[in-house]
Enzyme design. Sequence first.
Site, PDB file in Angstrom:
ATOM      1  N   HIS A  55       0.826  -1.217   0.000  1.00  0.00           N
ATOM      2  CA  HIS A  55       0.000   0.000   0.000  1.00  0.00           C
ATOM      3  C   HIS A  55       0.857   1.262   0.000  1.00  0.00           C
ATOM      4  O   HIS A  55       0.353   2.366  -0.237  1.00  0.00           O
ATOM      5  CB  HIS A  55      -0.930  -0.014   1.214  1.00  0.00           C
TER       6      HIS A  55
ATOM      7  N   ASP B  33      -2.430   2.029  -4.418  1.00  0.00           N
ATOM      8  CA  ASP B  33      -3.660   2.015  -3.615  1.00  0.00           C
ATOM      9  C   ASP B  33      -4.532   0.825  -4.016  1.00  0.00           C
ATOM     10  O   ASP B  33      -4.280   0.151  -5.025  1.00  0.00           O
ATOM     11  CB  ASP B  33      -4.437   3.321  -3.807  1.00  0.00           C
TER      12      ASP B  33
END
Length: 416
Positions: free
Chosen positions: A389, A393
């Site tokens: 992450h 995303d």
Amino acid sequence: MSETIVMPKLGMTMTEGTITEWYKDVGDSVTKGEPVLMISSEKLNQDVEAPFSGVLLERLGEVEDELKVGEALAVIGEEGEKASAANKQDTNAVSVELTEYEKADSSAEKPPMNAKKEQVPRDRIFITPLARRMAKDQAIDIETVEGSGGNGRITKRDIERVLANGSFKNTEQPKESIPQQTVSSTSIGAGLSPMRKAIARNMRESLAQSAQLTLHRKVNADQLIEFQQTLRNKISASHPDIKLSLTVLLARATVLALQEVQSMNSTYHDGKLTVYDEVHLGIATSLDDGLLVPVIKNAQQKTIGALADEMKEITEKARSGEADSALLSGSTFTITNLGASGIEYFTPILNPTETGILGIGSLQEELALTKDGTVTTCRKIPFSITFDHQIVDGTKAAEFLSALAKYIESPYLLVL
């Protein structure tokens, strides 16, 4: 003049290796190209060969010692020659350089034999890299430790002995009374086999250096299975050796999806993010005692048949112990298949330093409604995509899964 053998770098992410076995003792003759010792990294065991002929003058580590890449492993020279500290090239204090006091003293006239020896500071300390890290982790003053190795070298066993006796000088006082919930790097994988220990260290490093999140999705595989059967029937006569498994077709679909969503085909290492045009696809391969990830280089250039042949070849090499460091390094994305184990969804851990890893679950047969409202059955494959992450995303990971689904549900796109 003596020369040094150092810890080799077997892969892009390798930072240290473990001495697994010594084949030579101090004083033994060695020939150029002859194995001197075996080391293990996070991916494989490998012999370290002598780069020159001579006599083994010194071994600079014990079995199970961990040394960083570039640190000295052994010194080779001529018979009767003394190992020179200047030739060991160990910047992490295998030995400390002579002090100005020692240099001056070496050129002075020697005192009488019965003269009282002057007490001098212990400025030259021999200590293995693993022992130094253990001492640092446990706040042990190495000045107080008596070494049992050659030249009085402090080894892992000496540090363990000090810890067991509790007789050491703690030079660092805790700054607060709350106990620290940290784990020493030397304790990770303690008591495991070299391969399991390396895997443990690799996985802990992966979790510590990335922000891992996993998304799950099922994809209808009816069309893909029909496509697989059609191809098998077409090529069975002319190419009977090609094993056209679903994993091969899923690998091809993964490659094409990565070319569409390139941010997933990337690595992040030493503060540098690299996004690749080429897809170097890692294939997680289970062994009796661990896991290896051989790599198909430039998979985007391979046809389905070429992928099938190479996947069979590299996995067989991995399982037979024939895989070298070149075959086990350089991947930009990895797939791991637990379908044969009956697992539906799972959370694969990233292969450092990659941004994504795709988990493939077992084929599921489910009930579904057709457009006219009748009940039918369909076959679906569950996927689990773990991603960093920090780099991408969830929307990018979802975009990758959508691209993957497109190629699975319209499999003739795989040959375009």
